[in-house]
Design an enzyme around this catalytic site. Structure first.
Site, PDB file in Angstrom:
ATOM      1  N   CYS A  78    -101.718  49.392  39.276  1.00 19.80           N
ATOM      2  CA  CYS A  78    -101.733  47.963  38.893  1.00 19.80           C
ATOM      3  C   CYS A  78    -103.265  47.819  38.421  1.00 19.80           C
ATOM      4  CB  CYS A  78    -101.335  47.102  40.205  1.00 19.80           C
ATOM      5  SG  CYS A  78    -101.691  45.477  40.071  1.00 19.80           S
ATOM      6  N   CYS A  97    -101.093  46.206  31.617  1.00 19.63           N
ATOM      7  CA  CYS A  97    -100.320  45.814  32.995  1.00 19.63           C
ATOM      8  C   CYS A  97     -99.259  46.645  32.968  1.00 19.63           C
ATOM      9  CB  CYS A  97     -99.967  44.115  32.877  1.00 19.63           C
ATOM     10  SG  CYS A  97     -98.734  43.695  34.266  1.00 19.63           S
TER      11      CYS A  97
HETATM   12  N1  DGL Z   1     -98.871  45.086  37.173  1.00 21.81           N
HETATM   13  C1  DGL Z   1     -99.732  44.477  37.534  1.00 21.81           C
HETATM   14  C2  DGL Z   1    -100.876  45.025  36.606  1.00 21.81           C
HETATM   15  O1  DGL Z   1    -100.945  45.902  36.138  1.00 21.81           O
HETATM   16  C3  DGL Z   1    -100.013  43.125  37.975  1.00 21.81           C
HETATM   17  C4  DGL Z   1     -99.008  42.040  37.423  1.00 21.81           C
HETATM   18  C5  DGL Z   1     -99.227  40.862  38.372  1.00 21.81           C
HETATM   19  O2  DGL Z   1     -98.925  40.814  39.599  1.00 21.81           O
HETATM   20  O3  DGL Z   1     -99.485  39.717  37.622  1.00 21.81           O
HETATM   21  O4  DGL Z   1    -102.089  44.186  36.188  1.00 21.81           O
END
Ligand code: DGL
Length: 262
Positions: free
Chosen positions: A74, A185
């Site tokens: 993430c 993301c």
């Molecule tokens: N999957 C996450 C990232 O790579 C974040 C998504 C979220 O919860 O806003 O930033």
């Protein structure tokens, strides 16, 4: 810590499964644990302090399950929490991730790069430092994508609504002359086919899942912690409704798995 101990991977939700897929492909002998913090998704609009507290709690859980390494699958959790986790667990291999600014700056021919990411990632000092370091010779246009993560969490990867939302985020980037788009993301690789259908073939789409898997391999190799296999079946937890993740899992992860409550 045994070589065959599992690797702990987490994200705000199901997005990190795009990274888990790359880890599975590169390191098939490794046993994998995955926590989706779906009870608190999206992280993109949450405060760094809140996200740090979630990172501490999830990391402690994964270590209690015997994890020999952690992957913050993430970008948003990484900017908020990876430094603190490295302080808390100085001996532990910990891999975070950041938008692929360096490869994108090297790849662009128009000199204009677009970054799709969460508000939290784009606002962070870590992201600003990344731009200073690698993007001084190119123009970078950032685009937060509120609402997109929620659609992916719901397993809605190609409806008219998702298409319209994504189009609204991408059209201004194309109008500015971007020829390279960074998927900053981990949820977004799941809508890559949709994105592909919205942009000309000449536009490069860059994400970092495979690079994260390679970095994990390097860290484990250095410490002689690579698994000899065979891998155990992956274990999955969600802090949201486990049945919700269970329902979308077949779209996002190729192996059968049972999701437990975190
Ligand atoms: N999957 C996450 C990232 O790579 C974040 C998504 C979220 O919860 O806003 O930033």
């Amino acid at each position: 810590m045994g070589n065959n101990a599992p690797i702990g991977v987490f994200d705000s939700g199901v997005g990190g499964l795009s990274v888990l897929h790359e880890i599975r492909t590169l390191l098939p002998n490794e046993s994998l644990l995955y926590v989706a913090d779906s009870g608190h998704v999206p992280y993109g609009e949450k405060s760094p302090e809140f996200i740090r507290q979630r990172c501490r709690q999830i990391a402690a859980f994964l270590l209690a399950q015997g994890a020999k390494a952690l992957v913050l699958a993430c970008n948003t959790a990484t900017v908020a929490g990876v430094a603190e986790l490295r302080e808390l667990y100085p001996q532990l291999p910990i891999v975070g991730m950041e938008p692929a600014v360096k490869p994108a700056a090297a790849a662009t021919r128009s000199g204009v790069v677009g970054v799709l990411a969460t508000t939290g990632t784009l606002k962070s000092a870590k992201f600003a430092a990344l731009l200073d370091r690698f993007a001084s010779d190119v123009r970078v246009i950032t685009q937060p994508c509120p609402g997109l993560v929620e659609r992916i969490e719901a397993g809605d990867l190609d409806s008219r609504e998702t298409r319209a939302l994504l189009h609204a985020f991408v059209a201004p980037l194309l109008a500015e002359g971007c020829d390279t788009l960074i998927l900053g993301c981990t949820h977004y690789p799941f809508i890559k086919p949709l994105l592909r259908s919205l942009v000309p073939d000449s536009i490069s789409l860059i994400d970092t899942g495979a690079a994260v898997a390679r970095q994990l391999q390097r860290l484990l190799d250095e410490r002689q912690l690579l698994a000899r296999g065979p891998a155990q079946a992956g274990r999955f937890w969600s802090s949201g409704a486990p049945q919700q993740m269970q329902a979308v899992l077949p779209l996002l992860w190729a192996e059968p798995a049972e999701v437990k409550a975190f």
